[in-house]
Write an enzyme that holds these catalytic residues in place. Structure first.
Site, PDB file in Angstrom:
ATOM      1  N   SER A 200       4.885  -1.026   3.771  1.00 34.87           N
ATOM      2  CA  SER A 200       5.068  -2.353   4.375  1.00 34.87           C
ATOM      3  C   SER A 200       5.165  -3.424   3.295  1.00 34.87           C
ATOM      4  O   SER A 200       4.346  -3.451   2.360  1.00 34.87           O
ATOM      5  CB  SER A 200       3.901  -2.689   5.296  1.00 34.87           C
ATOM      6  OG  SER A 200       3.891  -1.822   6.399  1.00 34.87           O
TER       7      SER A 200
ATOM      8  N   GLU B 169      -3.439  10.288  17.396  1.00 36.35           N
ATOM      9  CA  GLU B 169      -3.922  11.681  17.441  1.00 36.35           C
ATOM     10  C   GLU B 169      -4.871  11.939  16.263  1.00 36.35           C
ATOM     11  O   GLU B 169      -5.911  12.603  16.427  1.00 36.35           O
ATOM     12  CB  GLU B 169      -2.741  12.664  17.370  1.00 36.35           C
ATOM     13  CG  GLU B 169      -1.857  12.685  18.609  1.00 36.35           C
ATOM     14  CD  GLU B 169      -0.882  11.515  18.684  1.00 36.35           C
ATOM     15  OE1 GLU B 169      -0.716  10.803  17.662  1.00 36.35           O
ATOM     16  OE2 GLU B 169      -0.295  11.293  19.751  1.00 36.35           O
TER      17      GLU B 169
ATOM     18  N   GLU C 107      -8.788  -1.377   6.991  1.00 34.57           N
ATOM     19  CA  GLU C 107      -7.596  -1.552   7.822  1.00 34.57           C
ATOM     20  C   GLU C 107      -7.993  -1.571   9.303  1.00 34.57           C
ATOM     21  O   GLU C 107      -7.231  -2.016  10.147  1.00 34.57           O
ATOM     22  CB  GLU C 107      -6.635  -0.391   7.528  1.00 34.57           C
ATOM     23  CG  GLU C 107      -5.231  -0.610   7.985  1.00 34.57           C
ATOM     24  CD  GLU C 107      -4.232   0.352   7.315  1.00 34.57           C
ATOM     25  OE1 GLU C 107      -4.645   1.199   6.500  1.00 34.57           O
ATOM     26  OE2 GLU C 107      -3.043   0.231   7.608  1.00 34.57           O
TER      27      GLU C 107
ATOM     28  N   GLN D 249       0.867  -1.191   0.000  1.00 39.01           N
ATOM     29  CA  GLN D 249       0.000   0.000   0.000  1.00 39.01           C
ATOM     30  C   GLN D 249       0.896   1.232   0.000  1.00 39.01           C
ATOM     31  O   GLN D 249       1.516   1.547   1.014  1.00 39.01           O
ATOM     32  CB  GLN D 249      -0.848  -0.082   1.268  1.00 39.01           C
ATOM     33  CG  GLN D 249      -1.763   1.053   1.537  1.00 39.01           C
ATOM     34  CD  GLN D 249      -2.380   0.893   2.944  1.00 39.01           C
ATOM     35  OE1 GLN D 249      -2.403  -0.184   3.510  1.00 39.01           O
ATOM     36  NE2 GLN D 249      -2.845   1.987   3.496  1.00 39.01           N
ATOM     37  N   GLY D 250       0.986   1.915  -1.133  1.00 41.04           N
ATOM     38  CA  GLY D 250       1.878   3.072  -1.261  1.00 41.04           C
ATOM     39  C   GLY D 250       1.126   4.372  -1.048  1.00 41.04           C
ATOM     40  O   GLY D 250       0.710   5.033  -2.025  1.00 41.04           O
TER      41      GLY D 250
ATOM     42  N   SER E   7       1.955   6.730   2.162  1.00 38.65           N
ATOM     43  CA  SER E   7       2.798   7.719   2.852  1.00 38.65           C
ATOM     44  C   SER E   7       4.012   8.111   2.012  1.00 38.65           C
ATOM     45  O   SER E   7       4.559   7.299   1.273  1.00 38.65           O
ATOM     46  CB  SER E   7       3.291   7.152   4.181  1.00 38.65           C
ATOM     47  OG  SER E   7       2.208   6.715   4.960  1.00 38.65           O
TER      48      SER E   7
END
Ligand SMILES: Cc1cc2nc3c(=O)[nH]c(=O)nc-3n(C[C@H](O)[C@H](O)[C@H](O)COP(=O)(O)OP(=O)(O)OC[C@H]3O[C@@H](n4cnc5c(N)ncnc54)[C@H](O)[C@@H]3O)c2cc1C
Length: 376
Positions: free
Chosen positions: A157, A359, A240, A122-123, A125
């Site tokens: 990942s 957060e 997710e 999963q690209g 970030s």
């Protein structure tokens, strides 16, 4: 198949095949060993049908409730047959393909992921884009031959093991923010892709930097429409935080149970143990409701941020208890059992970062669920 029948039949199959399904490696094993073992378990479970239940027939599944998938992951995890983090990537990426890929592409690709023949990543970030995902800058430019992708991703990942990547790219102007994002399904062996694994503090290079240097991606690898990438991402993230988290709860229960067996007499404070157990059960109750909503066909959304906050809290609470009861294992022990406790403890620190930080989840809960207003 109904859940009760599935459960009984799967448990019997797992009892019978336990010997073939246990990892060959002692302790945690290297990431290479974990990945090879995961592929083997998925292949055996797919070929026996288990891995196909709960997935649509159009993508090689056998249909049935999504609860069947939840139970399969729970059963495999509870028996220590898979590491849930890498197992549950399927729960994140396959639904995205089913919802957004052209039907023929999903039909061809999803079975490969379910069977463990392929790994996907999963690209999302980038070096300057994490929480503020809408500011991403990895660019896909339209050419006659297809999209040309140039840019960088980070913390991807399993990229070094992956054959495909669900990639978010910018196709509009930088000012267009989330309206100018397009999702692509990219072959990781395409010319122009460089993958550099990053070492983690728990010792496994789980994620990578991924560089795209003029990578050509055919137009028929667009997920959804051009400019619809934000919707793809917003629909992926709740996945997710749903079935994958049910699997994580099974893992945490297993670790708590193992801690009760491993902790020296008097090393566990009863009040602390009671509190951690309560936190874990609270999460499990929440996640159970989420599994049933998914099964009922409800569209999951920002309310899954509650699940994410609760699971991260539970994971860190369990491992704080481990550190109190087994301090030597978590710090200096070098036997396989200590290595497992230490790895788990260190990885638990990431629970409030990956999949959207704690957060950010709390911001979502405040703004989108409690209507407490926006950033000033
Ligand atoms: C183990 C692991 C696996 C990962 N796997 C993947 C993957 O496969 N694919 C992928 O794309 N990414 C992956 N990530 C990256 C992950 O999604 C990001 O790390 C995460 O979204 C946070 O982004 P960042 O690291 O850029 O931190 P930043 O966004 O820079 O945040 C830094 C700190 O500031 C806080 N913060 C930021 N903005 C706000 C705000 N508005 N209000 C309050 N606090 C704020 C954050 O909570 C955090 O504490 C992975 C991360 C980890 C740890």
């Amino acid at each position: 198949m109904q859940l009760d029948a599935f459960r009984a039949a799967l448990d019997a199959w797992l009892d019978e095949h336990q010997h073939d399904l246990v990892p060959d490696h002692a302790g945690v094993g290297s990431l290479d060993e974990q990945m090879a073992h995961l592929s083997k378990v998925k292949r055996l479970a797919f070929d026996a049908g288990w891995m196909r239940w709960g997935w649509p027939e159009a993508v090689g599944g056998l249909g049935g409730s999504t609860l069947l998938r939840a139970y399969l992951g729970e059963a495999l995890t509870a028996r220590d047959l898979v590491e849930p983090g890498i197992y549950s990537m399927t729960e994140v990426l396959a639904p995205t393909m089913i919802d957004y890929a052209p039907a023929e592409l999903a039909a061809a690709m999803v079975p490969r992921l379910l069977r463990g023949d392929e790994t996907w990543c999963q690209g999302f970030s980038e070096p300057d884009t994490g929480s503020n995902l809408a500011s991403l800058s990895c660019r896909a430019a339209r050419t006659d031959a297809g999209w040309r992708v140039t840019g960088q991703k980070v913390w991807t990942s399993l990229a070094q093991y992956s054959q495909r990547c669900v990639l978010l790219t910018r196709t509009g102007t930088p000012e267009s923010a989330h309206k100018g994002i397009t999702a692509l399904f990219v072959d990781m062996d395409s010319p122009g892709i460089t993958v550099r694994p990053i070492e983690t503090m728990h010792g496994a290079p789980e994620f990578s930097e991924v560089f795209f240097d003029g990578v050509l991606v055919p137009f028929d690898r667009t997920l959804g429409e051009e400019g619809q990438g934000w919707s793809v991402a917003m629909d992926l993230l709740p996945f997710e935080r749903s079935t994958a988290l049910w699997h994580r709860a099974a893992y945490l229960h297993r670790r708590l149970e193992q801690l009760l067996g491993a902790a020296p007499a008097g090393s566990l404070d009863a009040a602390d143990l009671g509190e951690v157990t309560q936190i874990l059960y609270a999460f499990r109750a929440r996640s159970r409701a989420t599994q049933h909503r998914l099964d009922a066909g409800e569209r999951l959304g920002p309310e899954t941020s509650i699940d994410k906050v609760l699971v991260a809290t539970a994971e860190q609470a369990v491992y704080d208890l481990v550190a109190d009861a087994l301090p030597a294992a978590v710090t200096i022990g070098d036997d396989p059992a200590s290595e497992r406790w230490r790895t788990g403890f260190l990885y638990s620190r990431a629970a409030t970062i990956y999949g959207g930080s704690a957060e950010i989840q709390r911001n979502i809960i405040a703004r989108r669920l409690l209507d407490l207003g926006n950033d000033r």
